[in-house]
Design a protein around this motif. Structure first.
Motif, PDB file in Angstrom:
ATOM      1  N   ASP A  40       0.805  -1.224   0.000  1.00 44.57           N
ATOM      2  CA  ASP A  40       0.000   0.000   0.000  1.00 44.57           C
ATOM      3  C   ASP A  40       0.838   1.274   0.000  1.00 44.57           C
ATOM      4  N   GLY A  41       2.169   1.132   0.035  1.00 47.99           N
ATOM      5  CA  GLY A  41       3.017   2.316   0.032  1.00 47.99           C
ATOM      6  C   GLY A  41       3.083   3.039   1.353  1.00 47.99           C
ATOM      7  N   SER A  42       2.456   2.487   2.394  1.00 48.48           N
ATOM      8  CA  SER A  42       2.456   3.129   3.706  1.00 48.48           C
ATOM      9  C   SER A  42       3.027   2.195   4.768  1.00 48.48           C
ATOM     10  N   ASP A  43       2.300   1.113   5.065  1.00 51.31           N
ATOM     11  CA  ASP A  43       2.724   0.161   6.088  1.00 51.31           C
ATOM     12  C   ASP A  43       3.146  -1.173   5.491  1.00 51.31           C
ATOM     13  N   TYR A  44       2.526  -1.544   4.390  1.00 50.18           N
ATOM     14  CA  TYR A  44       2.905  -2.758   3.672  1.00 50.18           C
ATOM     15  C   TYR A  44       3.878  -2.348   2.566  1.00 50.18           C
ATOM     16  N   VAL A  45       5.149  -2.356   2.907  1.00 45.55           N
ATOM     17  CA  VAL A  45       6.186  -1.892   1.986  1.00 45.55           C
ATOM     18  C   VAL A  45       7.310  -2.921   1.933  1.00 45.55           C
ATOM     19  N   PRO A  46       7.540  -3.568   0.811  1.00 43.38           N
ATOM     20  CA  PRO A  46       8.629  -4.546   0.721  1.00 43.38           C
ATOM     21  C   PRO A  46       9.985  -3.887   0.959  1.00 43.38           C
ATOM     22  N   MET A  47      10.818  -4.525   1.796  1.00 43.55           N
ATOM     23  CA  MET A  47      12.172  -4.041   2.061  1.00 43.55           C
ATOM     24  C   MET A  47      13.122  -5.229   2.132  1.00 43.55           C
ATOM     25  N   GLY A  48      14.414  -4.967   1.977  1.00 40.22           N
ATOM     26  CA  GLY A  48      15.421  -6.020   2.025  1.00 40.22           C
ATOM     27  C   GLY A  48      15.584  -6.593   3.422  1.00 40.22           C
ATOM     28  N   PHE A 171       5.009  12.431  15.270  1.00 41.98           N
ATOM     29  CA  PHE A 171       3.873  12.546  14.349  1.00 41.98           C
ATOM     30  C   PHE A 171       4.298  12.149  12.939  1.00 41.98           C
ATOM     31  N   ILE A 172       5.443  12.658  12.509  1.00 40.56           N
ATOM     32  CA  ILE A 172       5.926  12.353  11.158  1.00 40.56           C
ATOM     33  C   ILE A 172       6.213  10.864  11.013  1.00 40.56           C
ATOM     34  N   ALA A 173       6.940  10.298  11.988  1.00 40.55           N
ATOM     35  CA  ALA A 173       7.324   8.884  11.900  1.00 40.55           C
ATOM     36  C   ALA A 173       6.114   7.963  11.986  1.00 40.55           C
ATOM     37  N   THR A 174       5.079   8.373  12.716  1.00 36.90           N
ATOM     38  CA  THR A 174       3.869   7.566  12.851  1.00 36.90           C
ATOM     39  C   THR A 174       3.021   7.624  11.589  1.00 36.90           C
ATOM     40  N   PHE A 175       3.064   8.746  10.911  1.00 32.86           N
ATOM     41  CA  PHE A 175       2.150   9.037   9.817  1.00 32.86           C
ATOM     42  C   PHE A 175       2.684   8.650   8.435  1.00 32.86           C
ATOM     43  N   VAL A 176       3.958   8.961   8.163  1.00 33.87           N
ATOM     44  CA  VAL A 176       4.484   8.768   6.804  1.00 33.87           C
ATOM     45  C   VAL A 176       4.761   7.291   6.535  1.00 33.87           C
ATOM     46  N   PRO A 177       4.926   6.892   5.273  1.00 39.69           N
ATOM     47  CA  PRO A 177       5.264   5.502   4.947  1.00 39.69           C
ATOM     48  C   PRO A 177       6.480   5.016   5.717  1.00 39.69           C
ATOM     49  N   ILE A 178       6.468   3.748   6.074  1.00 36.29           N
ATOM     50  CA  ILE A 178       7.479   3.200   6.971  1.00 36.29           C
ATOM     51  C   ILE A 178       8.879   3.238   6.376  1.00 36.29           C
ATOM     52  N   ASP A 179       8.988   3.230   5.060  1.00 35.34           N
ATOM     53  CA  ASP A 179      10.312   3.229   4.445  1.00 35.34           C
ATOM     54  C   ASP A 179      10.901   4.625   4.280  1.00 35.34           C
ATOM     55  N   LYS A 180      10.143   5.666   4.591  1.00 32.73           N
ATOM     56  CA  LYS A 180      10.609   7.034   4.375  1.00 32.73           C
ATOM     57  C   LYS A 180      11.422   7.594   5.533  1.00 32.73           C
ATOM     58  N   VAL A 181      11.053   7.268   6.762  1.00 30.22           N
ATOM     59  CA  VAL A 181      11.792   7.742   7.935  1.00 30.22           C
ATOM     60  C   VAL A 181      12.398   6.567   8.680  1.00 30.22           C
ATOM     61  N   ILE A 182      11.527   5.702   9.206  1.00 31.65           N
ATOM     62  CA  ILE A 182      11.999   4.542   9.971  1.00 31.65           C
ATOM     63  C   ILE A 182      12.930   3.673   9.127  1.00 31.65           C
TER      64      ILE A 182
END
Length: 479
Positions: A40-48, A171-182
């Motif tokens: 979904d580009g937010s929480d379900y984001v494929p990563m290595g 707020f930013i880390a909770t809200f934005v897609p998981i691969d963008k900050v975290i």
């Protein structure tokens, strides 16, 4: 020192062997995980996988394996045994099973998993329980980093300023897609956590400090009982229910079920190694439990800073400050994110639309910011107990899951029974609990654990449970 190296070797050997036993019991396969089927580009984001491992390590660790290990070391080197066997037989199994169950259930949060396998009543309890616990983590790890940042910057940048900055970041880390900050900064701080532990461990060994051998004697200067207090105090360094709220985050990002062992079990073993090093450093650096307990009276952060600075010099001081500031922040932001996802599962609110994420994120951070203005320490005292109680519930959920699939459920039943005794006994004797004598609390804890085990046997093994959830047709086909 022999004991320390023996426990370190056991952790490594345990990962290479027992984690494979857990993997065989669960039975990962080649099915497409939620990261690929529900992207979904937010929480379900494929990563290595390496990236996810470092994120998972920081998610579940933060300062937990440092603060908890130092607190546990006040009982002496006997804590080495709990860190080692708790990690391998309890924490690793707990984290792996919850993470893999979440992958099999579309990335579901631990409260939804509990409802599926322990019934609707437990689901409602865990929903409320999880959200409150996660918000408390966020609140507790807001003011501490803000105060430390204020100490390191000009007076005009006071603690209120930094608290506002920290909350905006949350707020930013909770809200934005998981691969963008975290996903971008966590791997770096995960490496910092590992480097800090290896640096401290190496300095203890090469600078001639004495790490005492394991003894089962209670060496706590205040005489606090080992059972169950030490088992509660160490928490993240051995087994922690907080991990059950974090593993689903990465269950939504893993692209292969067969990598679950490396991520979920592997990160827990890495945390156990970090905890073992810090427990050894605590008793060695302060030459015994008395000196360690006295030092802890000035605050755990000051102990971390002192050990790093004196062992590693200015570089160590910088690493320590990164640790005591970045690590609690990392625990808090993923706590808020997990709370958002728990609420999203609860109210079946799709998190792909920006509007839906805002609907949950804004109230969560608003409540968290309000609570930072109050002294939450009284409530926070219950965190250690509620943390291990959550682990107990998660393990019982995993036990039902394995039973229904005709898997070797004893791998979770044994630690679930053990943690039932730990949690119940602790709340009976603790200052924040009923303050009963050990003569009453110990037998009651054993009876409670036996009762939990009996309910499992009666409901599952004997098949007497009327409300035992059934395996879905999809799960039957792939079990």
């Amino acid at each position: 020192m022999i004991s320390f190296f023996a426990c370190l070797a056991l952790l490594i050997i345990g990962f290479l062997t027992y984690s494979k036993v857990a993997e065989k019991v669960f039975g990962p396969d080649d099915r497409k995980p939620p990261a690929l089927t529900m992207t979904d580009g937010s929480d379900y984001v494929p990563m290595g996988t390496p990236r996810i491992f470092l994120i998972q390590l920081l998610n579940i660790a933060g300062l937990g394996p440092i603060f908890g290990a130092l607190a546990g070391a006040c009982w002496g080197p006997s804590v080495f045994l709990w860190i080692t066997f708790g990690t391998l037989l309890g924490g690793g199994i707990h984290d792996y099973m919850v993470g893999m169950m979440s992958m099999r259930h579309k990335g579901a949060s631990v409260s939804e998993l509990t409802g599926t396998y322990l019934g609707n009543t437990m689901k409602q309890v865990m929903r409320v329980f999880s959200v409150i616990l996660l918000v408390l983590v966020g609140v507790a790890f807001s003011t501490g980093p803000a105060n430390l940042l204020a100490m390191l910057t000009p007076d005009i940048l006071n603690s209120r300023f930094w608290l506002a900055v920290v909350l905006i970041y949350y707020f930013i880390a909770t809200f934005v897609p998981i691969d963008k900050v975290i996903g971008k900064i966590y791997p770096f701080f995960g490496i910092c956590l590992i480097v800090m532990a290896l640096g401290v461990g190496g300095a203890i060994l090469f600078k001639g400090y004495h790490i005492p051998e394991i003894t089962l004697s209670n060496l706590h200067p205040s005489g606090n009982p080992i059972w169950p207090t030490m088992f509660i105090s160490v928490a993240c360094g051995a087994i922690s229910g907080f991990h059950a709220t974090q593993s689903p985050l990465m269950a939504r990002c893993l692209t292969n079920e067969k990598d679950g062992r490396k991520v979920f079990y592997g990160a827990m073993v890495a945390e156990g190694v970090i905890a073992l090093i810090w427990a050894a450093a605590g008793v060695a650096f302060y030459d015994g439990t008395g000196g360690l307990l006295t030092a802890l009276g000035n605050g755990q952060s000051s102990v971390v800073y002192e050990i790093c600075f004196k062992l590693l010099g200015p570089v160590g001081a910088v690493i320590a400050m990164i640790g005591v500031i970045a690590c609690p922040i990392s625990s808090a932001d993923t706590a808020y994110r997990s709370a958002r996802l728990t609420l999203a599962d609860w109210f079946q609110l799709d998190q792909k639309p920006v509007k839906n994420r805002l609907i949950l994120t804004i109230p969560l951070l608003a409540v968290g910011s309000i609570l930072t203005q109050f002294d939450v320490q009284i409530v926070w005292r219950y965190f250690s107990w509620s943390n291990q109680t959550l682990a107990m519930i998660a393990l019982w959920s995993a036990s039902v899951y394995l039973f229904q699939r005709k898997r070797f459920y004893w791998i979770t039943v044994v630690p679930a029974t053990f943690m039932s005794a730990v949690s119940f006994t602790y709340i009976l004797i603790a200052k924040e609990g009923f303050q009963l004598s050990t003569g009453i609390a110990y037998p009651a804890g054993i009876l409670f654990a036996a009762a939990c085990f009996g309910v499992f046997v009666y409901t599952c093994i004997l098949g007497k449970g009327k409300d035992t959830p059934n395996v879905s047709e999809e799960e039957k086909a792939t079990a």
